[in-house]
Write an enzyme that holds these catalytic residues in place. Structure first.
Site, short mmCIF file in Angstrom:
data_model
loop_
_atom_site.label_atom_id
_atom_site.label_comp_id
_atom_site.label_asym_id
_atom_site.label_seq_id
_atom_site.Cartn_x
_atom_site.Cartn_y
_atom_site.Cartn_z
N HIS A 1 -1.37 1.56 -4.84
CA HIS A 1 -1.63 2.88 -4.86
C HIS A 1 -0.90 3.86 -5.40
O HIS A 1 -0.77 4.45 -5.87
CB HIS A 1 -2.35 3.32 -2.93
CG HIS A 1 -2.88 2.53 -2.28
ND1 HIS A 1 -2.90 2.23 -0.85
CD2 HIS A 1 -4.11 1.61 -2.62
CE1 HIS A 1 -4.10 1.87 -0.47
NE2 HIS A 1 -4.45 1.66 -0.97
N ALA B 1 9.04 -4.63 12.74
CA ALA B 1 8.93 -5.24 10.83
C ALA B 1 10.54 -5.45 10.88
O ALA B 1 11.68 -6.54 10.87
CB ALA B 1 8.35 -4.21 9.91
N GLN C 1 0.73 -1.23 0.21
CA GLN C 1 0.10 0.18 -0.07
C GLN C 1 1.10 1.23 0.23
O GLN C 1 0.20 2.17 -0.28
CB GLN C 1 -0.94 0.33 1.29
CG GLN C 1 -2.01 -1.13 1.67
CD GLN C 1 -2.71 -1.57 2.56
OE1 GLN C 1 -1.86 -1.29 3.78
NE2 GLN C 1 -3.29 -0.27 2.92
N ASN C 2 2.29 1.11 0.20
CA ASN C 2 3.05 2.33 0.16
C ASN C 2 3.45 2.57 -1.40
O ASN C 2 3.71 1.75 -1.71
CB ASN C 2 4.51 2.32 0.98
CG ASN C 2 4.18 1.00 2.61
OD1 ASN C 2 2.61 1.66 2.81
ND2 ASN C 2 4.62 0.52 3.15
#
Ligand code: ZN
Length: 241
Positions: A115, A230, A97-98
């Site tokens: 995106h 992460a 999504q980044n």
């Protein structure tokens, strides 16, 4: 420490990454305390309607985001995912999504940017078939904004705005249905359609794992939730045999 997830030859891994993994590399959240950017709601600078009304305002917003993202470097979470792609090849699909390029900077070759990409621009004319292209420039004034060489329309950021459809769904949805393990990293579980990906995978029989600092809004769709950075969790989380 969590038990590593061991992938065997028949396993297929779907990875979804969201803002959390980029935040660990210092990609700033552009919303101020009041949820506004320079007094504008984000929805008012990130729609096709906003671009039609005031392309300079929209380009100033994305120029700021380009300038903020440019010095950021991938973190060990990005690197771990690039290594996994090296060993899994076509058995892994990375969907993000980044809009930054940190996965590619870490060495990932096949990244599906649902995106769009901050460092790409494209023609704003829907009928024009000119492809998006790499663009690191910033545009502050209306007169700075280039026109498409093919049709003359203004260039726009290659970003999926509100009221637009995400990219690459023809590749992403079949991979979701075919995966045996879904790993979501730093995706808040709020923004659709990505928020429904874990459930789609789970209903197709995959096991679903979340890694991130906070419990996501779609926590019910995960078999396992690992709270943490992460960059600390991913390097040892998945082992392929
Ligand atoms: Zn054009």
């Amino acid at each position: 420490m969590e038990m590593p997830i061991v992938l065997r030859g028949s396993d297929r891994l779907f990875v979804l990454t969201g803002a959390g993994i980029s935040a660990e590399s210092g990609i700033p959240t552009f919303r101020g305390q009041d949820g506004l950017w320079e007094g504008h709601r984000i929805e008012d600078v990130a729609t096709p309607q906003a671009f039609a009304r005031d392309p300079e305002l929209v380009w100033r917003f994305y120029s700021m985001r380009r300038a903020n993202a440019a010095p950021c470097q991938p973190n060990p979470g990005h690197v771990a995912l690039a290594r996994l792609e090296e060993s899994l090849g076509q058995r892994m699909l990375l969907c993000t999504q980044n809009v930054d390029g940190l996965h590619e900077a870490a060495g990932s070759k096949r990244v599906f940017h649902m995106h769009g990409q901050l460092f790409q621009s494209r023609c704003s004319n829907r009928m024009c078939e000119t492809e998006p292209f790499a663009d690191t420039r910033t545009y502050e004034k209306r007169s700075d904004i280039p026109n498409c060489k093919t049709c003359g329309a203004l260039l726009r950021p290659h970003i999926c705005w509100f009221n637009e459809s995400p990219f690459h769904m023809n590749d992403v949805i079949p991979a979701l249905e075919a995966c045996t393990v879904l790993l979501a990293v730093g995706s808040s579980g709020v923004v659709h359609p990505a928020a429904s990906f874990p459930l789609i995978a789970k209903e197709s029989g995959a096991s679903t794992i979340y890694v991130g600092l906070e419990t996501p809004a779609n926590a019910f769709a995960f078999d396992e939730i690992i709270l943490g950075r992460a960059g600390e969790k991913l390097p040892t989380l998945i082992v392929s045999t």
